[in-house]
Write a protein that holds these residues in place. Structure first.
Motif, PDB file in Angstrom:
ATOM      1  N   ILE A 336     -46.632 -28.236  21.869  1.00  0.00           N
ATOM      2  CA  ILE A 336     -46.454 -27.549  23.402  1.00  0.00           C
ATOM      3  C   ILE A 336     -47.338 -26.442  23.316  1.00  0.00           C
ATOM      4  O   ILE A 336     -47.424 -25.813  22.121  1.00  0.00           O
ATOM      5  N   LEU A 337     -48.126 -26.334  24.381  1.00  0.00           N
ATOM      6  CA  LEU A 337     -49.166 -25.056  24.241  1.00  0.00           C
ATOM      7  C   LEU A 337     -48.574 -23.632  24.855  1.00  0.00           C
ATOM      8  O   LEU A 337     -47.427 -24.078  25.515  1.00  0.00           O
ATOM      9  N   ASP A 338     -49.018 -22.671  24.353  1.00  0.00           N
ATOM     10  CA  ASP A 338     -48.438 -21.536  25.073  1.00  0.00           C
ATOM     11  C   ASP A 338     -48.523 -21.300  26.443  1.00  0.00           C
ATOM     12  O   ASP A 338     -47.557 -21.036  27.022  1.00  0.00           O
ATOM     13  N   GLU A 339     -49.602 -21.869  27.110  1.00  0.00           N
ATOM     14  CA  GLU A 339     -49.744 -21.772  28.477  1.00  0.00           C
ATOM     15  C   GLU A 339     -48.797 -22.550  29.189  1.00  0.00           C
ATOM     16  O   GLU A 339     -48.499 -22.406  30.242  1.00  0.00           O
ATOM     17  N   GLU A 340     -48.285 -23.731  28.536  1.00  0.00           N
ATOM     18  CA  GLU A 340     -47.414 -24.775  29.056  1.00  0.00           C
ATOM     19  C   GLU A 340     -45.991 -23.970  29.120  1.00  0.00           C
ATOM     20  O   GLU A 340     -45.307 -24.194  29.905  1.00  0.00           O
ATOM     21  N   ILE A 341     -45.780 -23.089  28.012  1.00  0.00           N
ATOM     22  CA  ILE A 341     -44.419 -22.517  28.037  1.00  0.00           C
ATOM     23  C   ILE A 341     -44.596 -21.248  28.792  1.00  0.00           C
ATOM     24  O   ILE A 341     -43.476 -21.156  29.408  1.00  0.00           O
ATOM     25  N   ASP A 342     -45.589 -20.859  28.951  1.00  0.00           N
ATOM     26  CA  ASP A 342     -45.582 -19.786  30.215  1.00  0.00           C
ATOM     27  C   ASP A 342     -45.425 -20.369  31.437  1.00  0.00           C
ATOM     28  O   ASP A 342     -44.676 -19.764  32.578  1.00  0.00           O
ATOM     29  N   GLU A 343     -45.552 -21.479  31.674  1.00  0.00           N
ATOM     30  CA  GLU A 343     -45.512 -22.254  33.024  1.00  0.00           C
ATOM     31  C   GLU A 343     -43.940 -22.672  33.227  1.00  0.00           C
ATOM     32  O   GLU A 343     -43.734 -22.911  34.272  1.00  0.00           O
ATOM     33  N   GLY A 344     -43.415 -22.614  32.194  1.00  0.00           N
ATOM     34  CA  GLY A 344     -41.719 -23.155  32.175  1.00  0.00           C
ATOM     35  C   GLY A 344     -41.484 -24.567  31.616  1.00  0.00           C
ATOM     36  O   GLY A 344     -40.496 -25.051  31.444  1.00  0.00           O
ATOM     37  N   TYR A 345     -42.556 -25.019  30.936  1.00  0.00           N
ATOM     38  CA  TYR A 345     -42.296 -26.220  30.224  1.00  0.00           C
ATOM     39  C   TYR A 345     -41.553 -26.044  29.060  1.00  0.00           C
ATOM     40  O   TYR A 345     -41.701 -25.096  28.194  1.00  0.00           O
ATOM     41  N   ILE A 346     -40.874 -26.711  28.507  1.00  0.00           N
ATOM     42  CA  ILE A 346     -40.089 -26.976  27.114  1.00  0.00           C
ATOM     43  C   ILE A 346     -40.204 -28.475  26.390  1.00  0.00           C
ATOM     44  O   ILE A 346     -40.469 -29.039  27.242  1.00  0.00           O
ATOM     45  N   LEU A 347     -39.990 -28.366  25.384  1.00  0.00           N
ATOM     46  CA  LEU A 347     -39.689 -29.745  24.702  1.00  0.00           C
ATOM     47  C   LEU A 347     -38.243 -29.961  24.538  1.00  0.00           C
ATOM     48  O   LEU A 347     -37.395 -29.163  23.698  1.00  0.00           O
ATOM     49  N   ALA A 348     -37.793 -31.153  25.011  1.00  0.00           N
ATOM     50  CA  ALA A 348     -36.293 -31.507  25.077  1.00  0.00           C
ATOM     51  C   ALA A 348     -35.652 -31.625  23.720  1.00  0.00           C
ATOM     52  O   ALA A 348     -34.533 -31.140  23.462  1.00  0.00           O
ATOM     53  N   CYS A 349     -36.542 -32.088  22.884  1.00  0.00           N
ATOM     54  CA  CYS A 349     -35.794 -32.593  21.383  1.00  0.00           C
ATOM     55  C   CYS A 349     -35.554 -31.549  20.743  1.00  0.00           C
ATOM     56  O   CYS A 349     -34.954 -31.362  19.806  1.00  0.00           O
ATOM     57  N   CYS A 350     -36.407 -30.177  20.866  1.00  0.00           N
ATOM     58  CA  CYS A 350     -36.165 -29.063  20.098  1.00  0.00           C
ATOM     59  C   CYS A 350     -35.441 -27.820  20.989  1.00  0.00           C
ATOM     60  O   CYS A 350     -35.830 -26.753  20.477  1.00  0.00           O
ATOM     61  N   SER A 351     -35.237 -28.006  22.027  1.00  0.00           N
ATOM     62  CA  SER A 351     -34.634 -26.673  23.059  1.00  0.00           C
ATOM     63  C   SER A 351     -33.199 -26.762  23.120  1.00  0.00           C
ATOM     64  O   SER A 351     -32.497 -27.812  23.671  1.00  0.00           O
ATOM     65  N   ARG A 352     -32.681 -25.489  22.556  1.00  0.00           N
ATOM     66  CA  ARG A 352     -30.985 -25.596  22.808  1.00  0.00           C
ATOM     67  C   ARG A 352     -30.668 -24.693  23.922  1.00  0.00           C
ATOM     68  O   ARG A 352     -31.204 -23.341  23.892  1.00  0.00           O
ATOM     69  N   PRO A 353     -30.021 -24.851  24.970  1.00  0.00           N
ATOM     70  CA  PRO A 353     -29.667 -24.018  25.843  1.00  0.00           C
ATOM     71  C   PRO A 353     -28.928 -22.798  25.352  1.00  0.00           C
ATOM     72  O   PRO A 353     -27.988 -22.979  24.634  1.00  0.00           O
ATOM     73  N   LEU A 354     -29.191 -21.695  25.901  1.00  0.00           N
ATOM     74  CA  LEU A 354     -28.343 -20.371  25.724  1.00  0.00           C
ATOM     75  C   LEU A 354     -27.624 -20.094  26.782  1.00  0.00           C
ATOM     76  O   LEU A 354     -26.806 -19.137  26.841  1.00  0.00           O
ATOM     77  N   GLY A 355     -27.675 -20.915  27.812  1.00  0.00           N
ATOM     78  CA  GLY A 355     -26.528 -20.882  28.893  1.00  0.00           C
ATOM     79  C   GLY A 355     -26.997 -22.123  29.862  1.00  0.00           C
ATOM     80  O   GLY A 355     -27.497 -23.011  29.451  1.00  0.00           O
ATOM     81  N   ASP A 356     -26.352 -21.814  31.177  1.00  0.00           N
ATOM     82  CA  ASP A 356     -26.489 -23.098  32.041  1.00  0.00           C
ATOM     83  C   ASP A 356     -28.157 -23.176  32.304  1.00  0.00           C
ATOM     84  O   ASP A 356     -28.789 -22.203  32.482  1.00  0.00           O
ATOM     85  N   VAL A 357     -28.517 -24.424  32.400  1.00  0.00           N
ATOM     86  CA  VAL A 357     -30.024 -24.599  32.790  1.00  0.00           C
ATOM     87  C   VAL A 357     -30.174 -25.651  33.711  1.00  0.00           C
ATOM     88  O   VAL A 357     -29.374 -26.560  33.844  1.00  0.00           O
ATOM     89  N   GLU A 358     -31.375 -25.557  34.294  1.00  0.00           N
ATOM     90  CA  GLU A 358     -31.918 -26.928  35.407  1.00  0.00           C
ATOM     91  C   GLU A 358     -33.208 -27.203  34.608  1.00  0.00           C
ATOM     92  O   GLU A 358     -33.903 -26.579  34.493  1.00  0.00           O
ATOM     93  N   ILE A 359     -33.149 -28.799  34.746  1.00  0.00           N
ATOM     94  CA  ILE A 359     -34.315 -29.346  34.168  1.00  0.00           C
ATOM     95  C   ILE A 359     -34.989 -30.204  35.093  1.00  0.00           C
ATOM     96  O   ILE A 359     -34.182 -30.959  35.882  1.00  0.00           O
ATOM     97  N   GLU A 360     -36.112 -30.310  35.305  1.00  0.00           N
ATOM     98  CA  GLU A 360     -37.011 -31.390  36.242  1.00  0.00           C
ATOM     99  C   GLU A 360     -36.944 -32.738  35.469  1.00  0.00           C
ATOM    100  O   GLU A 360     -37.945 -33.107  34.720  1.00  0.00           O
ATOM    101  N   ALA A 361     -35.945 -33.153  35.552  1.00  0.00           N
ATOM    102  CA  ALA A 361     -35.771 -34.695  35.034  1.00  0.00           C
ATOM    103  C   ALA A 361     -34.755 -35.810  35.527  1.00  0.00           C
ATOM    104  O   ALA A 361     -34.045 -35.122  36.214  1.00  0.00           O
TER     105      ALA A 361
END
Length: 361
Positions: A336-361
């Protein structure tokens, strides 16, 4: 009968292809060697060109059954010729996605693609001169980089060493030999494991080792090395270089991990020290819980929400989704690119929630 002809456009009059908006249309299928095919694609919409780095890869969504599969392939094409892209793939005995491509993918068909991504490129790791070492279909990123350097810097110093089962299995042999005549500082070295009875061969025979590397590239200690092939092959190259005193900071390799097995979803007892978090999947209208240490992808599978995934190690970028709210801890491997992270994108396979989250999926 009137046929609409495409209008001629310079690259600076076109827009870069975006995997978020467009699909790929197959325009050619070319046999290269036994069980090896090149599939060439153009954007599904006119007026776009491809922008990527030589040696990068794409992930294709292949409709092999009720649920599509995601497969990652290195681009064998060069970004110096940006109107089409190509992948060159070898079908193994147990291939699923690649075998589907061989049997069903024809010009005119369209596929969803993600990418291009990857750090395996001379553009990211430039050197004064290069040693490309490959085996089998691992030749594809090396050919992409060689094609690009041939167009941009034809006086580049490249020692190209490739290993194959037999002379007939050397992918792109004739093109590489033609480029060696055009590029004054491109040298080729082919190593084959076996010969058919009566088959003529003037190159080396056997398996790669330190002696063969030194014979084909005597100044290899001075070169920036790119290596791609099966893991045992790359391990031999690594050990040979390290044993000769090579500066391994100048060594780069490309390897795709196999798809990880689906991890079991368990309800753990944390003794009140940690609690599960809530994951809301907005497009699916579903929500689920995520145990501490589990990923968004695991939570999606437990909730019956499909998020495409291929490598499951944060490398290929297939599982990229938009995080609408909440915080996650993401440890990726370049998918994933830094600019994509800045836009709010994540990689689901290696992202662990630190609290409640909402995902566009």
């Amino acid at each position: 009968m009137n046929i609409a002809l495409p209008s001629y456009r310079h690259v600076d009059e076109m827009r870069p292809w975006s995997d978020r908006e467009h699909r790929l249309e197959c325009v050619a299928v070319t046999p290269e060697a036994p069980d090896v095919m090149t599939f060439t694609f153009r954007p599904d919409r006119p007026g776009h060109f491809f922008r990527y780095l030589p040696g990068q890869f794409v992930t294709l969504e292949l409709p092999v059954g009720p649920e599509p599969v995601m497969r990652t392939y290195t681009l064998s094409s060069s970004p110096s010729r940006p109107y089409t892209v190509a992948v060159t793939v070898k079908a193994q005995a147990d291939s699923i996605g690649t075998r589907w491509m061989f049997d069903h993918l024809k010009p005119g068909m369209q596929l969803k693609a993600i990418g291009a991504l990857g750090d395996f490129s001379y553009a990211r790791h430039p050197g004064r001169k290069y040693l490309f070492v490959s085996a089998g279909s691992g030749i594809t990123p090396m050919v992409s980089m060689t094609r690009d350097l041939s167009d941009r810097q034809p006086d580049s110093d490249i020692a190209f060493v490739h290993c194959a089962r037999s002379p007939d299995d050397i992918i792109f042999r004739w093109e590489l030999e033609a480029k060696a005549r055009e590029m004054p500082h491109l040298t080729l070295g082919f190593i084959v494991e076996q010969l058919s009875r009566g088959q003529l061969w003037s190159g080396l025979k056997g398996r790669i080792d330190k002696a063969k590397i030194a014979l084909l590239a005597p100044d290899f200690l001075e070169r920036t090395v790119f290596c791609c092939g099966p893991e045992p092959f790359m391990a031999t190259v690594r050990e040979s270089l390290a044993g000769a005193g090579f500066d391994m900071a100048n060594y780069h390799e490309e390897a795709f991990q196999p798809v990880a097995p689906v991890p079991p979803v368990v309800v753990a007892d944390h003794g009140g020290e940690a609690a599960s978090t809530r994951v809301v999947f907005l497009m699916s209208g579903k929500e689920g819980s995520c145990e501490p240490g589990h990923t968004v992808l695991q939570a999606a599978r437990a909730a019956g929400v499909r998020i495409g995934a291929a490598c499951e190690s944060g490398l290929c970028g297939t599982c990229k989704v938009m995080k609408v709210s909440g915080e996650v801890e993401m440890n990726h491997n370049g998918g994933i690119l830094d600019e994509e992270i800045d836009e709010g994108y994540i990689l689901a396979c290696c992202s662990r929630p630190l609290g409640d989250v909402e995902i566009e999926a």
